[in-house]
Motif scaffolding. Structure first.
Motif, PDB file in Angstrom:
ATOM      1  N   GLU A 133       0.837  -1.193   0.000  1.00  0.00           N
ATOM      2  CA  GLU A 133       0.000   0.000   0.000  1.00  0.00           C
ATOM      3  C   GLU A 133       0.875   1.247   0.000  1.00  0.00           C
ATOM      4  O   GLU A 133       1.997   1.237   0.502  1.00  0.00           O
ATOM      5  N   SER A 134       0.298   2.343  -0.567  1.00  0.00           N
ATOM      6  CA  SER A 134       1.036   3.603  -0.558  1.00  0.00           C
ATOM      7  C   SER A 134       0.065   4.753  -0.361  1.00  0.00           C
ATOM      8  O   SER A 134      -1.135   4.640  -0.617  1.00  0.00           O
ATOM      9  N   THR A 135       0.622   5.861   0.098  1.00  0.00           N
ATOM     10  CA  THR A 135      -0.163   7.079   0.257  1.00  0.00           C
ATOM     11  C   THR A 135      -0.358   7.732  -1.111  1.00  0.00           C
ATOM     12  O   THR A 135       0.264   7.343  -2.106  1.00  0.00           O
ATOM     13  N   ALA A 136      -1.219   8.731  -1.143  1.00  0.00           N
ATOM     14  CA  ALA A 136      -1.273   9.593  -2.325  1.00  0.00           C
ATOM     15  C   ALA A 136       0.064  10.320  -2.455  1.00  0.00           C
ATOM     16  O   ALA A 136       0.774  10.529  -1.473  1.00  0.00           O
ATOM     17  N   ALA A 137       0.410  10.674  -3.685  1.00  0.00           N
ATOM     18  CA  ALA A 137       1.734  11.251  -3.947  1.00  0.00           C
ATOM     19  C   ALA A 137       1.722  12.768  -3.787  1.00  0.00           C
ATOM     20  O   ALA A 137       0.715  13.437  -4.038  1.00  0.00           O
ATOM     21  N   ILE A 138       2.836  13.303  -3.359  1.00  0.00           N
ATOM     22  CA  ILE A 138       3.112  14.724  -3.528  1.00  0.00           C
ATOM     23  C   ILE A 138       4.073  14.834  -4.710  1.00  0.00           C
ATOM     24  O   ILE A 138       4.940  13.975  -4.912  1.00  0.00           O
ATOM     25  N   THR A 139       3.900  15.889  -5.528  1.00  0.00           N
ATOM     26  CA  THR A 139       4.624  15.940  -6.800  1.00  0.00           C
ATOM     27  C   THR A 139       5.223  17.321  -7.061  1.00  0.00           C
ATOM     28  O   THR A 139       4.851  18.311  -6.435  1.00  0.00           O
ATOM     29  N   LYS A 140       6.113  17.329  -8.017  1.00  0.00           N
ATOM     30  CA  LYS A 140       6.675  18.573  -8.544  1.00  0.00           C
ATOM     31  C   LYS A 140       6.996  18.337 -10.009  1.00  0.00           C
ATOM     32  O   LYS A 140       7.575  17.305 -10.368  1.00  0.00           O
ATOM     33  N   THR A 141       6.584  19.279 -10.871  1.00  0.00           N
ATOM     34  CA  THR A 141       6.887  19.157 -12.291  1.00  0.00           C
ATOM     35  C   THR A 141       8.333  19.574 -12.539  1.00  0.00           C
ATOM     36  O   THR A 141       8.777  20.627 -12.071  1.00  0.00           O
ATOM     37  N   ILE A 142       9.045  18.733 -13.269  1.00  0.00           N
ATOM     38  CA  ILE A 142      10.464  19.004 -13.540  1.00  0.00           C
ATOM     39  C   ILE A 142      10.730  18.825 -15.034  1.00  0.00           C
ATOM     40  O   ILE A 142      10.029  18.092 -15.726  1.00  0.00           O
TER      41      ILE A 142
END
Length: 362
Positions: A133-142
């Protein structure tokens, strides 16, 4: 590796290539080698996924938005407090294709950007290594910044008066190319180039780049612009009366260049012709009118064009009022008091019965 026993396992790496391993423990035991602790692990069920997700969404991914191919960069998490127990969880970092992780810790990674790397998002989740299982992701556009180049074929020589051409330069990135000229011998409308004056003009093609592409090296091309071939269009002239008003030949002719035509006539006794094209018919006859254009800095001389103007006689009418009754023996009288012509020319008279009345001086 998963084991329900307490047996030790050894993971061997056969090359210097960096590798990541996901390790979890079913209990709270530390993983040790000799007297040195290499991994200190929480049990898989120490936190619920909801608790971890609540913790993660308050963090932010920090780092460079754009990195050039062949370069490296560091991305980290911000917003946490050092020593947070949640930091012992497994943080899974995912990068676009071609971004290779070379150093890893839960809150910071170092990456190398290889040739051909894609742009996209770096995402971070906390994963339960036991259940997947995993959490929802935090992201950054690169963005992986790539080099680009411009292909700009040499334009053909042109002439003043030619139709516009598409310069047609292309950037390998597919981004739009812009153009600039070094003088006023031509004119630009986007990628369309129009020659205006004879000479040369240097066209510079540029592409400034964006968040994914470096600026391309400018490419210059020199266009040679030759003089234009001028031509005169002079419509056939209709006959005019010698008594007609002046008229303008510029209304009946034009040139390719739009320049002022020079006019001349060969018979001023029939009609006068000014150099700017005003014609004044004065006497019946014919006059040959020539249109000419000499060469200048931008145009070759045009071939002369000639037209013959026929100047014709004007029609006239006679007004002849009724004559008064006369008695034999009355005094002579003048017929000019009763007749006139529209031309003001002298009217002549004749009688069809000279035995009744004769006419003299008429």
């Amino acid at each position: 590796y998963y084991s329900s026993t307490t047996d030790s396992k050894v993971i061997q790496v056969s090359s210097a290539t960096y590798a990541r391993f996901r390790v979890a423990a079913k209990n709270d035991d530390d993983v040790t080698g000799g007297s040195t602790t290499y991994f200190s692990l929480n049990g898989c069920n120490e936190y619920t996924m909801q608790e971890l997700e609540t913790y993660l969404i308050n963090l932010t991914v920090a780092g460079q938005e754009s990195i050039g191919e062949g370069s490296s960069g560091i991305y980290s998490l911000t917003g946490f407090t050092p020593g947070d127990d949640e930091l012992k969880s497994f943080f899974e970092w995912t990068f676009p294709t071609g971004w290779e992780i070379t150093e890893y810790s839960p809150v910071m990674v170092k990456v190398d950007v290889t040739g051909g790397a894609s742009s996209g998002q770096v995402s971070v989740v906390i994963r339960n290594a036991c259940t997947g299982e995993s959490t929802a992701a935090i992201t950054k556009t690169i963005y992986a910044i790539k080099d680009q180049s411009i292909t700009f074929d040499q334009p053909m020589d042109m002439q003043v008066g030619d139709d516009p051409i598409d310069l047609g330069a292309l950037a390998s990135s597919g981004l739009e190319v812009s153009y600039a000229l070094n003088n006023a011998n031509g004119e630009l409308d986007g990628s369309m180039f129009t020659p205006l004056h004879a000479g040369t003009v240097v066209v510079t093609a540029s592409q400034a780049g964006n968040s994914e592409y470096n600026a391309a090296d400018d490419v210059e091309r020199t266009i040679t612009i030759n003089k234009g071939d001028d031509a005169i269009i002079f419509t056939d002239l209709e006959d005019v009366l010698w008594s007609d008003s002046d008229f303008d030949l510029d209304d009946l002719a034009s040139s390719t260049s739009g320049r002022q035509i020079t006019w001349s006539g060969n018979n001023s006794s029939v009609a006068t012709v000014t150099s700017i094209g005003v014609v004044n018919p004065t006497f019946p006859g014919d006059v040959t009118i020539a249109a000419s254009l000499s060469a200048d800095d931008d145009w070759n001389a045009a071939s002369n064009v000639e037209q013959v103007l026929m100047v014709t006689k004007a029609d006239q009418t006679i007004t002849f009022d009724p004559l008064p009754a006369k008695t034999e023996g009355d005094q002579n009288f003048n017929l000019s008091a009763y007749a006139s012509s529209s031309s003001t020319l002298t009217v002549s008279y004749s009688s069809n019965e000279t035995s009744v009345a004769s006419i003299s001086n008429g």
